[in-house]
Motif scaffolding. Structure first.
Motif, PDB file in Angstrom:
ATOM      1  N   VAL A   1       0.845  -1.202   0.000  1.00 45.84           N
ATOM      2  CA  VAL A   1       0.000   0.000   0.000  1.00 45.84           C
ATOM      3  C   VAL A   1       0.874   1.242   0.000  1.00 45.84           C
ATOM      4  O   VAL A   1       0.632   2.189  -0.759  1.00 45.84           O
ATOM      5  N   ARG A   2       1.918   1.251   0.832  1.00 50.75           N
ATOM      6  CA  ARG A   2       2.813   2.417   0.880  1.00 50.75           C
ATOM      7  C   ARG A   2       3.492   2.640  -0.457  1.00 50.75           C
ATOM      8  O   ARG A   2       3.634   3.776  -0.914  1.00 50.75           O
ATOM      9  N   ALA A   3       3.905   1.544  -1.109  1.00 52.83           N
ATOM     10  CA  ALA A   3       4.572   1.669  -2.405  1.00 52.83           C
ATOM     11  C   ALA A   3       3.607   2.221  -3.453  1.00 52.83           C
ATOM     12  O   ALA A   3       3.976   3.074  -4.263  1.00 52.83           O
ATOM     13  N   LEU A   4       2.355   1.769  -3.429  1.00 53.58           N
ATOM     14  CA  LEU A   4       1.370   2.255  -4.395  1.00 53.58           C
ATOM     15  C   LEU A   4       1.022   3.718  -4.134  1.00 53.58           C
ATOM     16  O   LEU A   4       0.848   4.502  -5.072  1.00 53.58           O
ATOM     17  N   ILE A   5       0.942   4.108  -2.870  1.00 51.75           N
ATOM     18  CA  ILE A   5       0.653   5.508  -2.543  1.00 51.75           C
ATOM     19  C   ILE A   5       1.798   6.402  -3.013  1.00 51.75           C
ATOM     20  O   ILE A   5       1.578   7.456  -3.596  1.00 51.75           O
ATOM     21  N   SER A   6       3.021   5.937  -2.779  1.00 52.87           N
ATOM     22  CA  SER A   6       4.163   6.748  -3.217  1.00 52.87           C
ATOM     23  C   SER A   6       4.255   6.797  -4.735  1.00 52.87           C
ATOM     24  O   SER A   6       4.825   7.725  -5.300  1.00 52.87           O
TER      25      SER A   6
ATOM     26  N   LEU B   1     -11.079  -4.610  -3.643  1.00 58.07           N
ATOM     27  CA  LEU B   1     -12.444  -5.121  -3.669  1.00 58.07           C
ATOM     28  C   LEU B   1     -12.690  -6.050  -4.852  1.00 58.07           C
ATOM     29  O   LEU B   1     -13.532  -6.919  -4.784  1.00 58.07           O
ATOM     30  N   THR B   2     -11.965  -5.879  -5.925  1.00 61.86           N
ATOM     31  CA  THR B   2     -12.164  -6.713  -7.105  1.00 61.86           C
ATOM     32  C   THR B   2     -11.298  -7.954  -6.957  1.00 61.86           C
ATOM     33  O   THR B   2     -10.075  -7.871  -7.006  1.00 61.86           O
ATOM     34  N   PRO B   3     -11.929  -9.116  -6.772  1.00 61.73           N
ATOM     35  CA  PRO B   3     -11.104 -10.318  -6.644  1.00 61.73           C
ATOM     36  C   PRO B   3     -10.496 -10.687  -7.988  1.00 61.73           C
ATOM     37  O   PRO B   3     -11.080 -10.470  -9.044  1.00 61.73           O
ATOM     38  N   ALA B   4      -9.320 -11.211  -7.911  1.00 64.29           N
ATOM     39  CA  ALA B   4      -8.649 -11.647  -9.131  1.00 64.29           C
ATOM     40  C   ALA B   4      -9.371 -12.868  -9.680  1.00 64.29           C
ATOM     41  O   ALA B   4      -9.808 -13.734  -8.918  1.00 64.29           O
TER      42      ALA B   4
ATOM     43  N   ASP C   1      -9.252   5.754  -3.583  1.00 67.27           N
ATOM     44  CA  ASP C   1     -10.315   5.074  -4.335  1.00 67.27           C
ATOM     45  C   ASP C   1      -9.742   3.998  -5.250  1.00 67.27           C
ATOM     46  O   ASP C   1     -10.308   2.907  -5.382  1.00 67.27           O
ATOM     47  N   GLU C   2      -8.633   4.302  -5.889  1.00 72.50           N
ATOM     48  CA  GLU C   2      -8.006   3.306  -6.771  1.00 72.50           C
ATOM     49  C   GLU C   2      -7.522   2.105  -5.971  1.00 72.50           C
ATOM     50  O   GLU C   2      -7.672   0.957  -6.398  1.00 72.50           O
TER      51      GLU C   2
END
Length: 107
Positions: A6-11, A24-27, A17-18
């Motif tokens: 999560v931290r890597a995606l935020i950075s 929420l969307t299962p693979a 929302d993304e």
């Protein structure tokens, strides 16, 4: 998804929302491929054992080659040390240069 992800995606610039939509969307689950029926493998004939005399001759030849390599490397190392190896600075040289540094005129 763990905290580091999560931290890597935020950075990387993703919004909350993304990130929520990612979690929420299962693979989609991939259905396993059906395994083909295995045919029994034909039995292999056992390999004939080598003659012990041949094995000993092979081992002796390998030992002789190893000894030749060892003597070659030893001779090369002695030659390197005696005839043109790079001059190495010893601990005494370093200490002497620290205590009594050479000036440009001495060099």
């Amino acid at each position: 998804m763990n905290f580091e992800d999560v931290r890597a995606l935020i950075s990387a610039g993703f919004t909350a929302d993304e990130l929520r939509s990612m979690t929420l969307t299962p693979a989609p689950e991939k259905e396993p491929d059906p395994e083909p029926a295995k045919e029994p493998e034909p039995e292999k004939a056992p390999e004939p054992a080598q003659d012990p005399v041949e094995l000993m001759q092979t081992i002796e030849a390998l030992r002789q080659q190893i000894e030749d390599l060892r003597s070659t490397f030893s001779a090369a190392a002695v030659r390197q040390d005696n005839f043109g190896g790079p001059d190495r600075e010893t601990v005494g040289d370093v200490l002497a240069s620290i205590i009594n540094p050479k000036t440009k005129k001495e060099v």
